[in-house]
Motif scaffolding. Structure first.
Motif, PDB file in Angstrom:
ATOM      1  N   MET A   1       0.827  -1.194   0.000  1.00  0.00           N
ATOM      2  CA  MET A   1       0.000   0.000   0.000  1.00  0.00           C
ATOM      3  C   MET A   1       0.865   1.249   0.000  1.00  0.00           C
ATOM      4  N   SER A   2       0.359   2.241  -0.632  1.00  0.00           N
ATOM      5  CA  SER A   2       1.126   3.469  -0.671  1.00  0.00           C
ATOM      6  C   SER A   2       0.751   4.375   0.488  1.00  0.00           C
ATOM      7  N   SER A   3       1.595   5.278   0.772  1.00  0.00           N
ATOM      8  CA  SER A   3       1.307   6.259   1.803  1.00  0.00           C
ATOM      9  C   SER A   3       1.376   7.632   1.171  1.00  0.00           C
ATOM     10  N   ASN A   4       0.842   8.613   1.861  1.00  0.00           N
ATOM     11  CA  ASN A   4       0.980   9.980   1.392  1.00  0.00           C
ATOM     12  C   ASN A   4       1.283  10.875   2.581  1.00  0.00           C
ATOM     13  N   ALA A   5       1.466  12.160   2.312  1.00  0.00           N
ATOM     14  CA  ALA A   5       1.874  13.080   3.373  1.00  0.00           C
ATOM     15  C   ALA A   5       0.820  13.196   4.471  1.00  0.00           C
ATOM     16  N   LEU A   6      -0.470  13.069   4.094  1.00  0.00           N
ATOM     17  CA  LEU A   6      -1.536  13.198   5.091  1.00  0.00           C
ATOM     18  C   LEU A   6      -1.681  11.935   5.933  1.00  0.00           C
ATOM     19  N   ASN A   7      -1.499  10.786   5.305  1.00  0.00           N
ATOM     20  CA  ASN A   7      -1.673   9.517   5.998  1.00  0.00           C
ATOM     21  C   ASN A   7      -0.455   8.619   5.822  1.00  0.00           C
ATOM     22  N   PRO A   8       0.660   8.987   6.441  1.00  0.00           N
ATOM     23  CA  PRO A   8       1.832   8.121   6.310  1.00  0.00           C
ATOM     24  C   PRO A   8       1.565   6.783   6.992  1.00  0.00           C
ATOM     25  N   THR A   9       2.072   5.743   6.395  1.00  0.00           N
ATOM     26  CA  THR A   9       1.876   4.436   7.011  1.00  0.00           C
ATOM     27  C   THR A   9       2.930   4.208   8.083  1.00  0.00           C
ATOM     28  N   LYS A  10       2.565   3.423   9.053  1.00  0.00           N
ATOM     29  CA  LYS A  10       3.539   2.989  10.043  1.00  0.00           C
ATOM     30  C   LYS A  10       3.283   1.529  10.362  1.00  0.00           C
ATOM     31  N   THR A  11       4.280   0.878  10.880  1.00  0.00           N
ATOM     32  CA  THR A  11       4.184  -0.539  11.185  1.00  0.00           C
ATOM     33  C   THR A  11       4.185  -0.724  12.700  1.00  0.00           C
ATOM     34  N   VAL A  12       3.228  -1.508  13.166  1.00  0.00           N
ATOM     35  CA  VAL A  12       3.064  -1.742  14.594  1.00  0.00           C
ATOM     36  C   VAL A  12       3.191  -3.240  14.857  1.00  0.00           C
ATOM     37  N   ALA A  13       4.017  -3.607  15.806  1.00  0.00           N
ATOM     38  CA  ALA A  13       4.144  -5.016  16.202  1.00  0.00           C
ATOM     39  C   ALA A  13       2.957  -5.380  17.092  1.00  0.00           C
ATOM     40  N   SER A  14       2.307  -6.490  16.772  1.00  0.00           N
ATOM     41  CA  SER A  14       1.145  -6.907  17.545  1.00  0.00           C
ATOM     42  C   SER A  14       1.084  -8.430  17.583  1.00  0.00           C
ATOM     43  N   VAL A  15      -0.047  -8.943  18.031  1.00  0.00           N
ATOM     44  CA  VAL A  15      -0.251 -10.387  18.131  1.00  0.00           C
ATOM     45  C   VAL A  15      -1.525 -10.718  17.370  1.00  0.00           C
ATOM     46  N   CYS A  16      -1.528 -11.838  16.687  1.00  0.00           N
ATOM     47  CA  CYS A  16      -2.702 -12.253  15.927  1.00  0.00           C
ATOM     48  C   CYS A  16      -3.936 -12.295  16.835  1.00  0.00           C
ATOM     49  N   PRO A  17      -5.072 -11.748  16.362  1.00  0.00           N
ATOM     50  CA  PRO A  17      -6.256 -11.678  17.216  1.00  0.00           C
ATOM     51  C   PRO A  17      -7.052 -12.969  17.280  1.00  0.00           C
ATOM     52  N   TYR A  18      -6.646 -14.010  16.564  1.00  0.00           N
ATOM     53  CA  TYR A  18      -7.478 -15.202  16.492  1.00  0.00           C
ATOM     54  C   TYR A  18      -7.203 -16.195  17.616  1.00  0.00           C
ATOM     55  N   GLU A  28       0.569  -3.002   9.240  1.00  0.00           N
ATOM     56  CA  GLU A  28       0.846  -1.752   8.554  1.00  0.00           C
ATOM     57  C   GLU A  28      -0.444  -0.931   8.583  1.00  0.00           C
ATOM     58  N   THR A  29      -0.377   0.279   9.094  1.00  0.00           N
ATOM     59  CA  THR A  29      -1.583   1.078   9.267  1.00  0.00           C
ATOM     60  C   THR A  29      -1.353   2.509   8.818  1.00  0.00           C
TER      61      THR A  29
END
Ligand code: SF4
Length: 130
Positions: A1-18, A28-29
């Motif tokens: 996915m692309s990012s832009n100046a208004l909505n830069p993407t960042k990566t967050v370490a998490s755990v699977c919700p299942y 990536e959010t």
């Protein structure tokens, strides 16, 4: 996915919700929604691998279809009515207490599944232990 100046993407370490395995994942959010999920190569549980459910969890996390407000039925046959969260919690507690008082603790049970989110499992376990 692309990012832009208004909505830069960042990566967050998490755990699977299942399930209860607890595989590490990187989300990536853009700050509003999850764009992509991948396995966390540094996580000791899965070393970057995810099963099909984990790999496709971005869609469930993004478009879960879950209710975003509390609903309460005035009685068993009535339609559920949107209710402020505090009122719904009070009503639920009152009804559970009435069942407990009238029929004893064996009258209460909870269906708890590894398919629930970690947050949901935490909350229902707190409730059951209480
Ligand atoms: S990736 Fe699969 S095995 Fe790992 S926690 Fe998620 S559902 Fe369980």
């Amino acid at each position: 996915m692309s990012s832009n100046a208004l909505n830069p993407t960042k990566t967050v370490a998490s755990v699977c919700p299942y399930c209860g395995v607890g595989c590490g994942m990187l989300l990536e959010t853009d700050g509003k929604k999850i764009l992509k999920v991948s396995g966390d190569k540094n996580h000791p549980t899965n070393f970057g691998r995810l099963c099909t459910k984990g790999q496709t969890s971005a869609q469930a996390l993004r478009d879960s279809g879950r209710m975003e407000a509390a609903f309460v039925r005035p009685d068993r046959t009535a339609q559920s009515v949107q209710t402020p969260m505090g009122d719904a919690i009070k009503t639920t507690a009152k009804r559970l207490k009435a069942i407990l008082d009238e029929h004893g603790p064996d009258a209460l049970s909870f269906y708890v599944s590894g398919q629930m989110s970690i947050e949901s499992q935490y909350l229902v376990n707190k409730l059951a232990k209480g």
